[in-house]
Design an enzyme around this catalytic site. Structure first.
Site, PDB file in Angstrom:
ATOM      1  N   CYS A 130       0.703  -1.076  -0.075  1.00 19.91           N
ATOM      2  CA  CYS A 130      -0.099  -0.070   0.036  1.00 19.91           C
ATOM      3  C   CYS A 130       1.186   1.297  -0.044  1.00 19.91           C
ATOM      4  O   CYS A 130       1.948   1.234  -0.526  1.00 19.91           O
ATOM      5  CB  CYS A 130      -1.030  -0.035   1.116  1.00 19.91           C
ATOM      6  SG  CYS A 130      -0.261   0.030   2.745  1.00 19.91           S
ATOM      7  N   THR A 131       0.279   2.253   0.479  1.00 22.27           N
ATOM      8  CA  THR A 131       1.189   3.488   0.365  1.00 22.27           C
ATOM      9  C   THR A 131       2.026   3.604   1.652  1.00 22.27           C
ATOM     10  O   THR A 131       3.317   3.558   1.469  1.00 22.27           O
ATOM     11  CB  THR A 131       0.186   4.827   0.392  1.00 22.27           C
ATOM     12  OG1 THR A 131      -0.880   4.578  -0.835  1.00 22.27           O
ATOM     13  CG2 THR A 131       1.455   6.087   0.122  1.00 22.27           C
ATOM     14  N   GLY A 132       1.583   3.622   2.660  1.00 26.72           N
ATOM     15  CA  GLY A 132       2.207   3.784   4.034  1.00 26.72           C
ATOM     16  C   GLY A 132       2.729   2.680   4.885  1.00 26.72           C
ATOM     17  O   GLY A 132       3.668   2.854   5.757  1.00 26.72           O
ATOM     18  N   ASN A 133       1.981   1.675   4.408  1.00 28.79           N
ATOM     19  CA  ASN A 133       2.231   0.235   5.141  1.00 28.79           C
ATOM     20  C   ASN A 133       2.264   0.588   6.815  1.00 28.79           C
ATOM     21  O   ASN A 133       2.705  -0.054   7.652  1.00 28.79           O
ATOM     22  CB  ASN A 133       3.742  -0.192   5.098  1.00 28.79           C
ATOM     23  CG  ASN A 133       4.019  -1.477   5.574  1.00 28.79           C
ATOM     24  OD1 ASN A 133       5.067  -2.164   6.210  1.00 28.79           O
ATOM     25  ND2 ASN A 133       3.136  -2.495   5.275  1.00 28.79           N
ATOM     26  N   THR A 134       1.179   1.169   7.036  1.00 30.47           N
ATOM     27  CA  THR A 134       0.758   1.444   8.465  1.00 30.47           C
ATOM     28  C   THR A 134      -0.909   1.139   8.535  1.00 30.47           C
ATOM     29  O   THR A 134      -1.253   1.098   9.782  1.00 30.47           O
ATOM     30  CB  THR A 134       0.947   2.820   8.870  1.00 30.47           C
ATOM     31  OG1 THR A 134       0.309   3.755   8.037  1.00 30.47           O
ATOM     32  CG2 THR A 134       2.395   3.154   9.112  1.00 30.47           C
ATOM     33  N   CYS A 135      -1.459   1.055   7.494  1.00 30.03           N
ATOM     34  CA  CYS A 135      -3.123   0.615   7.500  1.00 30.03           C
ATOM     35  C   CYS A 135      -3.577  -0.619   6.826  1.00 30.03           C
ATOM     36  O   CYS A 135      -3.595  -1.641   7.212  1.00 30.03           O
ATOM     37  CB  CYS A 135      -3.741   1.840   6.936  1.00 30.03           C
ATOM     38  SG  CYS A 135      -3.489   3.430   7.761  1.00 30.03           S
ATOM     39  N   ARG A 136      -3.486  -0.452   5.318  1.00 30.27           N
ATOM     40  CA  ARG A 136      -4.114  -1.566   4.464  1.00 30.27           C
ATOM     41  C   ARG A 136      -3.238  -2.655   4.273  1.00 30.27           C
ATOM     42  O   ARG A 136      -3.757  -3.780   4.809  1.00 30.27           O
ATOM     43  CB  ARG A 136      -4.519  -0.730   3.067  1.00 30.27           C
ATOM     44  CG  ARG A 136      -5.686  -0.001   3.095  1.00 30.27           C
ATOM     45  CD  ARG A 136      -5.733   0.748   1.953  1.00 30.27           C
ATOM     46  NE  ARG A 136      -4.522   1.734   1.738  1.00 30.27           N
ATOM     47  CZ  ARG A 136      -4.210   2.248   0.631  1.00 30.27           C
ATOM     48  NH1 ARG A 136      -5.082   2.248  -0.349  1.00 30.27           N
ATOM     49  NH2 ARG A 136      -3.447   3.215   0.436  1.00 30.27           N
ATOM     50  N   ASP A 196      -8.307   3.975   0.677  1.00 29.76           N
ATOM     51  CA  ASP A 196      -7.076   4.542   1.787  1.00 29.76           C
ATOM     52  C   ASP A 196      -7.953   5.021   2.858  1.00 29.76           C
ATOM     53  O   ASP A 196      -8.563   6.245   2.657  1.00 29.76           O
ATOM     54  CB  ASP A 196      -6.121   5.431   1.134  1.00 29.76           C
ATOM     55  CG  ASP A 196      -5.145   6.030   2.123  1.00 29.76           C
ATOM     56  OD1 ASP A 196      -5.172   5.395   3.320  1.00 29.76           O
ATOM     57  OD2 ASP A 196      -4.219   6.705   1.704  1.00 29.76           O
TER      58      ASP A 196
HETATM   59  N1  LIG Z   1      -0.693  10.340   3.951  1.00 32.69           N
HETATM   60  C1  LIG Z   1       0.622   9.855   4.783  1.00 32.69           C
HETATM   61  C2  LIG Z   1       1.099   8.830   4.299  1.00 32.69           C
HETATM   62  C3  LIG Z   1       0.115   7.400   4.131  1.00 32.69           C
HETATM   63  C4  LIG Z   1      -0.816   7.467   3.189  1.00 32.69           C
HETATM   64  C5  LIG Z   1      -1.702   6.046   3.432  1.00 32.69           C
HETATM   65  C6  LIG Z   1      -1.559   5.523   4.486  1.00 32.69           C
HETATM   66  O1  LIG Z   1      -2.225   4.439   4.499  1.00 32.69           O
HETATM   67  P1  LIG Z   1      -1.693   2.917   3.997  1.00 32.69           P
HETATM   68  O2  LIG Z   1      -1.058   2.634   5.112  1.00 32.69           O
HETATM   69  O3  LIG Z   1      -3.134   2.194   4.112  1.00 32.69           O
HETATM   70  O4  LIG Z   1      -1.230   2.972   2.634  1.00 32.69           O
HETATM   71  C7  LIG Z   1      -0.677   5.798   5.527  1.00 32.69           C
HETATM   72  C8  LIG Z   1       0.277   6.777   5.406  1.00 32.69           C
HETATM   73  C9  LIG Z   1       1.328  11.201   4.831  1.00 32.69           C
HETATM   74  O5  LIG Z   1       0.761  12.176   5.083  1.00 32.69           O
HETATM   75  O6  LIG Z   1       2.527  11.117   4.482  1.00 32.69           O
END
Ligand SMILES: N[C@@H](Cc1ccc(OP(=O)(O)O)cc1)C(=O)O
Length: 156
Positions: free
Chosen positions: A7-13, A122
């Site tokens: 995913c994007t941040g590897n903290t959620c999905r 997201d």
């Molecule tokens: N939006 C975050 C980065 C981020 C994006 C998505 C996100 O969710 P996931 O882990 O599901 O990609 C977590 C973090 C930032 O401001 O840097």
């Protein structure tokens, strides 16, 4: 079998997907040692905790991701994986833009399961209900993923 959720941040999905897959595989009586299941983020730092709402949402499934630490996606992780499943189309596009040779093993999670709507939205910054919905959706697709993996394993 080596699977990487992205995913994007590897903290959620993707941490949710990783945790659900490990949990369901174990519950199916599979030997977890036969699988390498990890997750990574396209745009993140190493070592961040899972978001609080993700931790709470998964606790309702008796799954504990408090020890999760984010990791940035690397070329090595991609090269080494059998299957890379992304939460969104953009993640897949970014990977294939840089590493087009791996087209055959990079899919969005939903696409891999024959769905038309490709993104797991997201939940970042959303309230707990949004995270619970995301968890429910990911759990649903990971259940389907396990069915597919085990069916293919039986056939081979
Ligand atoms: N939006 C975050 C980065 C981020 C994006 C998505 C996100 O969710 P996931 O882990 O599901 O990609 C977590 C973090 C930032 O401001 O840097």
């Amino acid at each position: 079998m080596k699977i990487v959720f992205v995913c994007t941040g590897n903290t959620c999905r993707s941490p949710m997907a990783e945790a659900f897959l490990k949990d369901i595989i174990k519950k199916k009586g599979e030997n977890i040692e036969d699988y390498s299941i990890v997750s990574a983020g396209i745009s993140t730092l190493d070592g961040l905790k899972a978001s609080e709402n993700s931790i709470v949402a998964l606790s309702e499934y008796d799954i504990d991701i408090r020890e999760h630490k984010s990791r940035a996606l690397t070329k090595d992780l991609i090269e080494d994986a059998d299957l890379i499943l992304t939460m969104g189309k953009t993640h897949k596009e970014i990977i294939l833009k840089y590493l087009p040779d791996y087209e055959g093993k990079v899919f969005t999670l939903k696409e891999f399961l024959g769905e038309k709507d490709f993104d797991i939205a997201d939940p970042y910054g959303g309230d707990l209900d949004i995270y619970k919905n995301t968890a429910k959706e990911i759990n649903y697709y990971v259940e389907k993923l396990v069915e597919k993996i085990l069916k293919e394993k039986k056939e081979n």
